[in-house]
Motif scaffolding. Structure first.
Motif, PDB file in Angstrom:
ATOM      1  N   PHE B 198      38.712  18.774  31.972  1.00  0.00           N
ATOM      2  CA  PHE B 198      38.451  20.252  31.534  1.00  0.00           C
ATOM      3  C   PHE B 198      37.496  21.112  31.935  1.00  0.00           C
ATOM      4  O   PHE B 198      37.454  22.266  32.142  1.00  0.00           O
ATOM      5  CB  PHE B 198      38.263  20.213  29.852  1.00  0.00           C
ATOM      6  N   ALA B 199      36.351  20.232  32.733  1.00  0.00           N
ATOM      7  CA  ALA B 199      35.388  21.048  33.402  1.00  0.00           C
ATOM      8  C   ALA B 199      35.910  22.197  34.224  1.00  0.00           C
ATOM      9  O   ALA B 199      35.126  23.088  34.227  1.00  0.00           O
ATOM     10  CB  ALA B 199      34.537  20.061  34.057  1.00  0.00           C
ATOM     11  N   PRO B 200      36.564  21.878  35.364  1.00  0.00           N
ATOM     12  CA  PRO B 200      37.030  22.966  36.233  1.00  0.00           C
ATOM     13  C   PRO B 200      37.550  24.218  35.445  1.00  0.00           C
ATOM     14  O   PRO B 200      37.545  25.288  35.944  1.00  0.00           O
ATOM     15  CB  PRO B 200      38.150  22.335  37.065  1.00  0.00           C
ATOM     16  N   LEU B 201      38.100  23.949  34.359  1.00  0.00           N
ATOM     17  CA  LEU B 201      38.952  25.049  33.366  1.00  0.00           C
ATOM     18  C   LEU B 201      37.820  25.829  32.980  1.00  0.00           C
ATOM     19  O   LEU B 201      37.683  27.010  32.783  1.00  0.00           O
ATOM     20  CB  LEU B 201      39.934  24.721  32.715  1.00  0.00           C
ATOM     21  N   ALA B 202      36.628  25.171  32.397  1.00  0.00           N
ATOM     22  CA  ALA B 202      35.687  25.558  31.394  1.00  0.00           C
ATOM     23  C   ALA B 202      34.700  26.366  32.210  1.00  0.00           C
ATOM     24  O   ALA B 202      34.021  27.316  31.954  1.00  0.00           O
ATOM     25  CB  ALA B 202      35.093  24.599  30.678  1.00  0.00           C
ATOM     26  N   ALA B 203      34.763  25.989  33.578  1.00  0.00           N
ATOM     27  CA  ALA B 203      33.332  26.562  34.625  1.00  0.00           C
ATOM     28  C   ALA B 203      33.482  28.191  34.493  1.00  0.00           C
ATOM     29  O   ALA B 203      32.431  28.727  34.478  1.00  0.00           O
ATOM     30  CB  ALA B 203      33.740  25.719  35.823  1.00  0.00           C
ATOM     31  N   PRO B 204      34.767  28.717  34.862  1.00  0.00           N
ATOM     32  CA  PRO B 204      34.769  29.978  35.057  1.00  0.00           C
ATOM     33  C   PRO B 204      34.115  30.851  33.769  1.00  0.00           C
ATOM     34  O   PRO B 204      33.384  31.920  33.966  1.00  0.00           O
ATOM     35  CB  PRO B 204      36.224  30.397  35.085  1.00  0.00           C
ATOM     36  N   PHE B 205      34.246  30.395  32.494  1.00  0.00           N
ATOM     37  CA  PHE B 205      34.039  31.107  31.569  1.00  0.00           C
ATOM     38  C   PHE B 205      32.560  30.945  31.176  1.00  0.00           C
ATOM     39  O   PHE B 205      31.850  31.697  30.778  1.00  0.00           O
ATOM     40  CB  PHE B 205      34.762  30.574  30.107  1.00  0.00           C
ATOM     41  N   VAL B 206      31.815  29.809  31.582  1.00  0.00           N
ATOM     42  CA  VAL B 206      30.756  29.514  31.617  1.00  0.00           C
ATOM     43  C   VAL B 206      29.936  30.441  32.678  1.00  0.00           C
ATOM     44  O   VAL B 206      29.193  31.280  32.607  1.00  0.00           O
ATOM     45  CB  VAL B 206      30.237  28.200  31.652  1.00  0.00           C
ATOM     46  N   GLY B 207      30.772  30.247  33.704  1.00  0.00           N
ATOM     47  CA  GLY B 207      30.217  30.980  34.875  1.00  0.00           C
ATOM     48  C   GLY B 207      30.187  32.514  34.750  1.00  0.00           C
ATOM     49  O   GLY B 207      29.198  33.225  35.496  1.00  0.00           O
ATOM     50  N   ASP B 208      30.870  32.978  33.804  1.00  0.00           N
ATOM     51  CA  ASP B 208      30.630  34.666  33.635  1.00  0.00           C
ATOM     52  C   ASP B 208      29.189  34.969  33.083  1.00  0.00           C
ATOM     53  O   ASP B 208      28.566  35.918  33.407  1.00  0.00           O
ATOM     54  CB  ASP B 208      31.811  34.972  32.537  1.00  0.00           C
ATOM     55  N   ARG B 209      28.606  33.817  32.186  1.00  0.00           N
ATOM     56  CA  ARG B 209      27.226  34.210  31.769  1.00  0.00           C
ATOM     57  C   ARG B 209      26.083  33.634  32.341  1.00  0.00           C
ATOM     58  O   ARG B 209      25.294  34.305  32.242  1.00  0.00           O
ATOM     59  CB  ARG B 209      27.516  33.500  30.200  1.00  0.00           C
ATOM     60  N   VAL B 210      26.347  32.311  33.158  1.00  0.00           N
ATOM     61  CA  VAL B 210      25.557  32.118  33.737  1.00  0.00           C
ATOM     62  C   VAL B 210      25.558  32.073  35.092  1.00  0.00           C
ATOM     63  O   VAL B 210      26.953  31.793  35.808  1.00  0.00           O
ATOM     64  CB  VAL B 210      25.485  30.349  33.728  1.00  0.00           C
ATOM     65  N   GLN B 211      24.808  32.492  36.030  1.00  0.00           N
ATOM     66  CA  GLN B 211      25.018  32.424  37.565  1.00  0.00           C
ATOM     67  C   GLN B 211      25.219  30.965  37.842  1.00  0.00           C
ATOM     68  O   GLN B 211      24.537  29.978  37.721  1.00  0.00           O
ATOM     69  CB  GLN B 211      23.603  33.002  37.890  1.00  0.00           C
ATOM     70  N   LEU B 212      26.153  30.894  38.636  1.00  0.00           N
ATOM     71  CA  LEU B 212      26.499  29.369  38.863  1.00  0.00           C
ATOM     72  C   LEU B 212      25.937  28.942  40.223  1.00  0.00           C
ATOM     73  O   LEU B 212      26.566  28.501  41.004  1.00  0.00           O
ATOM     74  CB  LEU B 212      28.254  29.558  39.129  1.00  0.00           C
ATOM     75  N   SER B 213      24.807  29.547  40.569  1.00  0.00           N
ATOM     76  CA  SER B 213      24.069  28.945  41.573  1.00  0.00           C
ATOM     77  C   SER B 213      22.785  28.591  41.091  1.00  0.00           C
ATOM     78  O   SER B 213      22.186  28.970  40.143  1.00  0.00           O
ATOM     79  CB  SER B 213      24.088  30.257  42.433  1.00  0.00           C
ATOM     80  N   GLY B 214      22.185  27.250  41.808  1.00  0.00           N
ATOM     81  CA  GLY B 214      20.837  26.998  41.362  1.00  0.00           C
ATOM     82  C   GLY B 214      20.945  26.343  39.998  1.00  0.00           C
ATOM     83  O   GLY B 214      21.330  25.693  39.651  1.00  0.00           O
ATOM     84  N   GLY B 216      21.683  27.559  37.227  1.00  0.00           N
ATOM     85  CA  GLY B 216      22.985  27.752  36.265  1.00  0.00           C
ATOM     86  C   GLY B 216      23.794  26.543  36.657  1.00  0.00           C
ATOM     87  O   GLY B 216      24.136  25.968  35.466  1.00  0.00           O
ATOM     88  N   LEU B 217      24.040  26.291  37.923  1.00  0.00           N
ATOM     89  CA  LEU B 217      25.083  25.103  37.930  1.00  0.00           C
ATOM     90  C   LEU B 217      24.072  23.638  37.466  1.00  0.00           C
ATOM     91  O   LEU B 217      25.066  22.908  36.883  1.00  0.00           O
ATOM     92  CB  LEU B 217      25.248  24.891  39.581  1.00  0.00           C
ATOM     93  N   ALA B 218      23.016  23.654  37.717  1.00  0.00           N
ATOM     94  CA  ALA B 218      22.137  22.466  37.163  1.00  0.00           C
ATOM     95  C   ALA B 218      22.284  22.299  35.640  1.00  0.00           C
ATOM     96  O   ALA B 218      22.736  21.298  35.014  1.00  0.00           O
ATOM     97  CB  ALA B 218      20.675  22.515  37.479  1.00  0.00           C
ATOM     98  N   VAL B 221      26.012  21.192  35.028  1.00  0.00           N
ATOM     99  CA  VAL B 221      25.906  19.401  35.122  1.00  0.00           C
ATOM    100  C   VAL B 221      25.044  18.943  34.135  1.00  0.00           C
ATOM    101  O   VAL B 221      25.698  17.828  33.555  1.00  0.00           O
ATOM    102  CB  VAL B 221      25.451  19.017  36.590  1.00  0.00           C
ATOM    103  N   ALA B 222      24.156  19.311  33.929  1.00  0.00           N
ATOM    104  CA  ALA B 222      23.200  18.523  32.777  1.00  0.00           C
ATOM    105  C   ALA B 222      23.799  18.517  31.494  1.00  0.00           C
ATOM    106  O   ALA B 222      24.085  17.433  30.725  1.00  0.00           O
ATOM    107  CB  ALA B 222      21.794  19.396  32.432  1.00  0.00           C
ATOM    108  N   LEU B 223      24.678  19.906  30.991  1.00  0.00           N
ATOM    109  CA  LEU B 223      25.250  19.802  29.940  1.00  0.00           C
ATOM    110  C   LEU B 223      26.352  18.567  29.749  1.00  0.00           C
ATOM    111  O   LEU B 223      26.502  17.992  28.797  1.00  0.00           O
ATOM    112  CB  LEU B 223      26.055  21.255  29.464  1.00  0.00           C
ATOM    113  N   ALA B 224      27.089  18.501  30.805  1.00  0.00           N
ATOM    114  CA  ALA B 224      28.107  17.731  30.951  1.00  0.00           C
ATOM    115  C   ALA B 224      27.734  16.279  30.746  1.00  0.00           C
ATOM    116  O   ALA B 224      28.164  15.381  30.122  1.00  0.00           O
ATOM    117  CB  ALA B 224      28.880  17.650  32.277  1.00  0.00           C
TER     118      ALA B 224
END
Lengths: 161, 487
Positions: B198-214, B216-218, B221-224
């Motif tokens: 599910f992670a790749p599918l959920a990523a863009p939705f989270v990505g809208d709110r969190v910057q997916l760099s640095g 945000g990505l961490a 990953v930490a959440l997962a």
């Protein structure tokens, strides 16, 4: 190897007819309820009905061609299945009881089915549909006799479970 | 014999309170603040409670059971009476369950299973604790006597032998360390893979709110990681509570197990009714050389299987220990599994590739028509089709021994099932249209065991057509040999 009576195709066809009819009616109403579809409800329902019936008829044809069984010395052998070909071997020793069944349509056509029950979890009931009534009674009687004869005289190895 | 008097209040509480409560909640919602209706609802709830109480009292008064030399007779029913007679020779399992509350009150629930029909044949809720133990022991003893009468014809029971039987011989005990290990190792890897899928599918939705760099990505990953860890801990805790204080004993011809921290379960399994024995190893267990053992009888119906899916099983022990224990239950040969032909492996490669491509195509479609997802990141995973196919191929096999057929399947959890020939009910050859192209056939050894619905059949998957035919012929002969040998 014995084949089923050809009239069994009629029963199967009838079943697939009813199924397609129900599906067709459901689709008709569903399309009627949604406005955004470009086709008229009756055309959509009719198309679904025709396609399902064609597939069903093909399946009946293949199914009849695939079905065969044999009452062997120690086992009942059954071969069937279109998409998944299944060949079952039932030792008479394992037969718990044997039913002869006749539904209303079967009765009209002079047909009957035999259902063989074992204690197994998967092949627990094995049914042979579409036998001429006389033959169905014959098979049931033969299986019943063979099941009793095959019972071992001593020990509880013959105990079903 | 009557049920324990305390069973009345316990049954009332477990049934009546729930019902009355549902009535109140539903009724108040319905009344919508109207004082007359609300008080009416409360009165109705009290009435429901009283009716349940009256019913349970009547149930208790009209329930009677009796253990005779040959059967367990139960007279029950408030409105329609039922008299049930269960021949002791047909009894498969006798389970004594004590829930946490029942343990405080000193009562227990007794379930008696036979191979017939669906559901439990006799359910005594509740009897006194001593009565439950006595019932369990008496059923075992009398059944043993009946069996002996049958086979020898003389009912002789040396006093010394009987004494030895009472305590039984401990076959296996789960130490606290092993219990913790079991909790940790029994984690179902499919849970994690589900989350990863599910992670790749959920990523863009989270990505809208969190910057997916640095950072945000961490964070993602930490959440997962935290999520997976939490799942693991939860599943471990559930297992530990379930299997706390596990002990397997052999009493006469029965297996006897007890387990559970809050709810104690104490069950018997007659060895004479044993259907199949299975050694199961999941990925983690295999990595560390552990395995678990499951045995199967015909008693439990599908769905009523005791929690965890395994009956009198050894939850976790070193692999060798599990096998030697399995051999004491069912004396099977040293098997050497025969793997499916090489072309089966090619088939698996193609199958996994097709699945992978389907996922890619799905991702592409989503990206194109719905929302932008990085669907191509999954592409490198296609390479995994090869090792996966090798793994699937290497975990499937069968072997025919003098008295047993052994079949192995399983990708994540490897199951090695040992089926005695004299337990085989029917032999089934199955060939799907996909298998037909490769001339491969699967052979199912069907028994009366009840686990095959949840845990799959004992099956030799993807054999050469000729090998499958030969397999059925040979095992069919062996079935007859085993059944008629005693004559």
């Amino acid at each position: 190897m014995e084949r089923l009576d050809s009239r069994v195709r009629f029963i199967w066809l009838l079943r697939s007819l009813v199924g397609s009819l129900v599906a067709g009616v459901v689709v008709t109403f569903a399309v009627g309820a949604v406005d955004r579809v470009a086709v008229t409800p009756v055309v959509a329902g009719g198309a679904v009905f025709v396609v399902l019936l064609a597939v069903g008829a093909l399946h009946v044809f293949l199914r009849y061609r695939a079905w065969r069984f044999e009452v062997r010395d120690d086992t009942l052998y059954i071969e069937r299945g279109v998409l998944v070909n299944v060949r079952t071997v039932v030792p008479y020793v394992r037969v718990q009881h044997v039913d002869a069944r006749r539904g209303p349509i079967e009765r009209l056509l002079g047909l009957g089915s035999v259902v063989v029950f074992t204690a197994g979890s998967r092949g627990a009931d094995v049914s042979i549909p579409g036998l001429v009534a006389q033959r169905a009674d014959d098979v049931q009687e033969t299986l019943r006799r063979l099941a009793i004869e095959s019972e071992p005289e001593s020990g509880d190895a013959g105990d079903a479970v | 014999m009557k049920l324990h008097p305390l069973s009345v209040p316990v049954r009332i509480v477990s049934r009546g309170v729930g019902l009355a409560w549902a009535f109140i909640i539903g009724g108040i919602a319905f009344a919508g603040g109207d004082p007359v209706l609300t008080s009416g609802v409360v009165v109705a709830a009290v009435l429901v409670f009283l009716v349940v109480t009256a019913y349970e009292v009547a149930y208790y008064r009209r329930f009677d059971y009796e253990l005779t030399d040959e059967s367990l007779d139960i007279y029950s029913g408030v409105f329609s009476r039922r008299e049930r007679e269960i021949p002791l020779r047909r009894v498969q399992n006798v389970d004594v369950t004590r829930s946490f509350v029942a343990r405080l009150l000193g009562i227990a629930e007794v379930d008696v299973e036979t191979a017939g029909g669906g559901g439990t044949e006799a359910n005594l809720r509740f009897v006194g604790r001593a009565d439950a133990d006595h019932l369990q022991e008496a059923i075992r003893e009398r059944r043993a006597t009946l069996d002996r009468d049958e086979s020898v014809g003389v009912a002789e029971e040396p006093e010394a032998e009987r004494e030895a039987v009472v305590g039984g011989e401990t076959l296996f005990e789960l130490s606290d360390r092993d219990l913790l290990l079991y909790g940790a190792l029994s984690f179902d890897p499919r849970l994690a893979s589900g989350i990863l899928a599910f992670a790749p599918l959920a990523a863009p939705f989270v990505g809208d709110r969190v910057q997916l760099s640095g950072p945000g990505l961490a964070l993602v990953v930490a959440l997962a990681v935290v999520g997976i860890l939490a799942l693991w801990v939860a599943s471990a805790a559930a297992r530990i509570i379930q299997f706390y204080g596990f002990r397997l004993r052999r009493v006469g011809d029965d297996l006897r197990y007890e387990r559970g921290l809050l709810q104690r379960r104490d069950g018997t399994i007659p060895l004479s009714k044993l259907q199949t024995v299975a050694v199961e190893e999941n990925v983690l267990m295999r990595r560390y050389g552990f395995a678990s053992l499951a045995v199967e009888t015909a008693g439990y119906g599908p769905g009523s299987t005791p929690s965890g899916g395994s009956e009198a099983a050894v939850p976790l022990a070193p692999r060798e220990a599990v096998f030697s224990l399995a051999r004491t239950l069912e004396d099977f040969h040293d098997f050497d599994l025969d793997r499916p032909p090489e072309r089966a492996r090619k088939r698996y490669v193609r199958r996994y590739l097709l699945v992978g491509l389907a996922v890619l195509a799905g991702g592409f479609a989503v990206d194109r028509f719905l929302t932008s997802v990085p669907w191509y990141v999954v592409a490198p995973l296609l390479v995994l089709a090869w090792p996966a196919a090798r793994r699937a191929h290497g975990n499937r096999g069968f072997d025919l021994g003098p008295d047993h057929a052994v079949a192995q399947v399983g990708f994540w959890k490897r199951r090695t099932r040992v089926v005695p020939y004299h337990r085989i009910q029917t032999l089934i050859r199955r060939q799907t249209v996909f298998q037909r192209r490769w001339n491969l056939t699967s052979v199912v050894f069907d028994t009366a065991g009840s686990r095959s619905i949840s845990a799959g059949d004992a099956v030799a998957i993807d054999r050469d057509d000729d090998v499958a035919d030969e397999l059925v012929d040979t095992s069919q002969d062996s079935v007859f040999d085993a059944i008629y040998r005693s004559e």
